[in-house]
Design a protein around this motif. Structure first.
Motif, PDB file in Angstrom:
ATOM      1  N   GLN A 107       0.827  -1.203   0.000  1.00 45.25           N
ATOM      2  CA  GLN A 107       0.000   0.000   0.000  1.00 45.25           C
ATOM      3  C   GLN A 107       0.863   1.256   0.000  1.00 45.25           C
ATOM      4  O   GLN A 107       0.579   2.223  -0.717  1.00 45.25           O
ATOM      5  N   GLN A 108       1.939   1.255   0.790  1.00 47.56           N
ATOM      6  CA  GLN A 108       2.832   2.405   0.846  1.00 47.56           C
ATOM      7  C   GLN A 108       3.486   2.653  -0.502  1.00 47.56           C
ATOM      8  O   GLN A 108       3.565   3.791  -0.976  1.00 47.56           O
ATOM      9  N   ASN A 139       0.726   3.937  -3.042  1.00 47.42           N
ATOM     10  CA  ASN A 139       0.288   5.307  -2.775  1.00 47.42           C
ATOM     11  C   ASN A 139       1.404   6.325  -2.996  1.00 47.42           C
ATOM     12  O   ASN A 139       1.124   7.508  -3.249  1.00 47.42           O
ATOM     13  N   ASP A 140       2.659   5.887  -2.896  1.00 54.28           N
ATOM     14  CA  ASP A 140       3.779   6.800  -3.174  1.00 54.28           C
ATOM     15  C   ASP A 140       3.963   7.045  -4.665  1.00 54.28           C
ATOM     16  O   ASP A 140       4.612   8.025  -5.060  1.00 54.28           O
ATOM     17  N   GLU A 149       2.832   8.393  -7.950  1.00 52.93           N
ATOM     18  CA  GLU A 149       1.850   9.411  -8.362  1.00 52.93           C
ATOM     19  C   GLU A 149       1.013   8.961  -9.547  1.00 52.93           C
ATOM     20  O   GLU A 149      -0.081   9.484  -9.767  1.00 52.93           O
ATOM     21  N   THR A 176      -4.747   6.260  -5.194  1.00 52.80           N
ATOM     22  CA  THR A 176      -4.576   6.006  -3.767  1.00 52.80           C
ATOM     23  C   THR A 176      -5.571   4.935  -3.335  1.00 52.80           C
ATOM     24  O   THR A 176      -6.774   5.053  -3.586  1.00 52.80           O
ATOM     25  N   LEU A 177      -5.062   3.908  -2.691  1.00 47.34           N
ATOM     26  CA  LEU A 177      -5.893   2.757  -2.329  1.00 47.34           C
ATOM     27  C   LEU A 177      -5.916   2.574  -0.823  1.00 47.34           C
ATOM     28  O   LEU A 177      -4.898   2.761  -0.142  1.00 47.34           O
ATOM     29  N   SER A 178      -7.082   2.191  -0.320  1.00 44.43           N
ATOM     30  CA  SER A 178      -7.189   1.801   1.085  1.00 44.43           C
ATOM     31  C   SER A 178      -6.744   0.350   1.238  1.00 44.43           C
ATOM     32  O   SER A 178      -6.535  -0.366   0.255  1.00 44.43           O
ATOM     33  N   LEU A 225      -7.050  -2.560  -1.660  1.00 43.96           N
ATOM     34  CA  LEU A 225      -5.840  -3.245  -2.100  1.00 43.96           C
ATOM     35  C   LEU A 225      -5.975  -4.754  -1.936  1.00 43.96           C
ATOM     36  O   LEU A 225      -5.535  -5.528  -2.797  1.00 43.96           O
TER      37      LEU A 225
END
Length: 417
Positions: free
Chosen positions: A183-184, A187-188, A190, A194-196, A200
């Motif tokens: 996830q990190q 989301n990093d 670009e 962005t996923l929760s 994910l």
């Protein structure tokens, strides 16, 4: 022509009020066994069954004095009200308005409340239906809610491929991927949405990733040199078999002194130790108190069986991996005993364990000190410049390195032949 007031046994055009056995043109009011030209006033058989069937639903159940329709009105489930249900609500409201008592004042709210109770629908829903019917004078079909696209439908194949590569990047770096790490990384980036954590996890399952126990057999990620060794081995073993050579295989394993099978036969007729004692029987197999000491077993054999007098069993001194209890000197001593049982042309297959692969002479690596590399080059009569750095000295070692790489086991086998 008129009958007397008293009873008579003669024929008469009209029946007497009381019962009679005489024939008459009209049926008597009471029961009679006489024939009649017209049927009785009661219903026919078919109509009687239908009426009884209709009456039964309003009669109390057997063994109960309560009618089932006296229970409270069942509330309707909270779903979209269909056009048919809207029509029923409007008709009920019209009926309630038409039949309201004249001697009692009932406001519109009272009428709506009564309609709500009769239909099992919330008052707010009744108001909405009536207001809509008042404004447009027709009953409409409710709009169906559109299905929300799932997170898997929102993400295109390009993003899915990028997420898959991120997961495999952890494998290539020798790390274990976790949902938090993935996830990190996602989301990093670009270029990715962005996923929760929940989204994910759904995408991971969609991409055929499975959270399961690790498998030590990583056949799919073999290195190129391992694949090359395997091909070389298969070619050589095929050649030896075509030459009808005897091929032996050797390996090591371990076993606990208290090792036992997991399943056995159990007498289910024995319910207690007292019963077993009275009947002169047992309570079944006794489990070992503990695993006991660990034994290391080494042997050599082929399809014909194990080689005689070559079994090597000893007690393990370490509790970790059983390979830790093996070392090169002891294995080479046992291997020398095995060679005495071999015939010329026999082949022995070993795995690549460290104690099988001890070299007769160490060859330089970049971890060696510069002086040690220079000493090794002098012992091989290889010229070098004292001003050479370690990298330049290794450039002299690498071309001849393989020439001096020999294994103790191989040299022992060569001497036997």
């Amino acid at each position: 022509m008129e009958p007397e007031a008293g009873p008579s046994t003669g024929e008469s055009m009209q029946p007497e009020p009381g019962p009679s056995t005489s024939k008459s043109m009209e049926p008597e009011a009471g029961p009679s066994t006489s024939e009649s030209m017209e049927p009785e006033a009661g219903p026919s058989t078919g109509e009687s069954k239908k009426r009884r069937r209709r009456r039964n639903i309003f009669q109390p159940q057997q063994g109960s004095d309560k009618i089932p329709f006296t229970s409270p009105t069942t509330k309707r489930r909270k779903t979209v009200i269909s056009s048919g249900e809207r029509s029923i609500i409007i008709n009920v409201f019209k009926y309630v308005t038409k039949t309201k008592p004249e001697d009692k004042y009932m406001s519109n709210h009272d009428l709506v409340k009564l309609t709500s109770e009769m239909c099992g629908v919330h008052e707010r829903s009744v108001y909405n239906v009536l207001n809509e019917y008042r404004d447009i004078h027709k009953i409409t079909e409710p709009e169906r809610k559109r299905d929300r696209p799932s997170v898997i439908q929102k993400i295109d194949n390009l993003d899915k491929s990028a997420i898959r590569r991120i997961v495999h990047s952890f494998f290539l770096k020798g790390e274990l991927p976790t949902l938090k790490k993935i996830q990190q990384a996602v989301n990093d980036d670009e270029s990715l949405p962005t996923l929760s954590m929940t989204s994910l996890r759904r995408i991971m399952k969609h991409l055929k990733f499975k959270y399961t126990k690790r498998n030590r057999k990583s056949v799919l990620i073999d290195r190129g040199d391992i694949v090359s060794w395997r091909i070389k081995y298969l070619k050589q073993i095929k050649q030896f078999r075509e030459e009808n050579r005897r091929i032996f295989y050797t390996d090591e394993t371990w076993v606990n002194a208290g090792h036992t099978v997991g399943k056995t036969w159990v007498d289910e007729n024995i319910k207690s130790a007292k019963q077993a004692f009275k009947e002169g029987l047992s309570i079944g197999a006794k489990n070992p108190v503990s695993k006991g000491k660990r034994l290391i077993v080494v042997h050599v054999g082929n399809e014909e069986g194990f080689l005689d007098d070559c079994k090597w069993v000893f007690e393990a001194k370490k509790t970790g991996d059983y390979h830790e209890n093996m070392d090169a000197p002891h294995f080479e001593k046992w291997f020398g005993k095995v060679l005495t049982k071999m015939q010329p042309g026999d082949v022995i297959v070993l795995d690549n364990a460290s104690y099988h692969s001890r070299r007769e002479e160490r060859t330089p690596t970049m971890q060696w000190r510069k002086g040690d590399i220079q000493g090794w080059l002098r012992s091989k009569n290889i010229l070098y410049d004292d001003k050479y750095v370690k990298k330049e000295l290794m450039d002299l070692v690498n071309p001849v390195k393989e020439k001096y790489q020999s294994y103790v086991i191989d040299e022992m086998a060569k001497k036997k032949t």
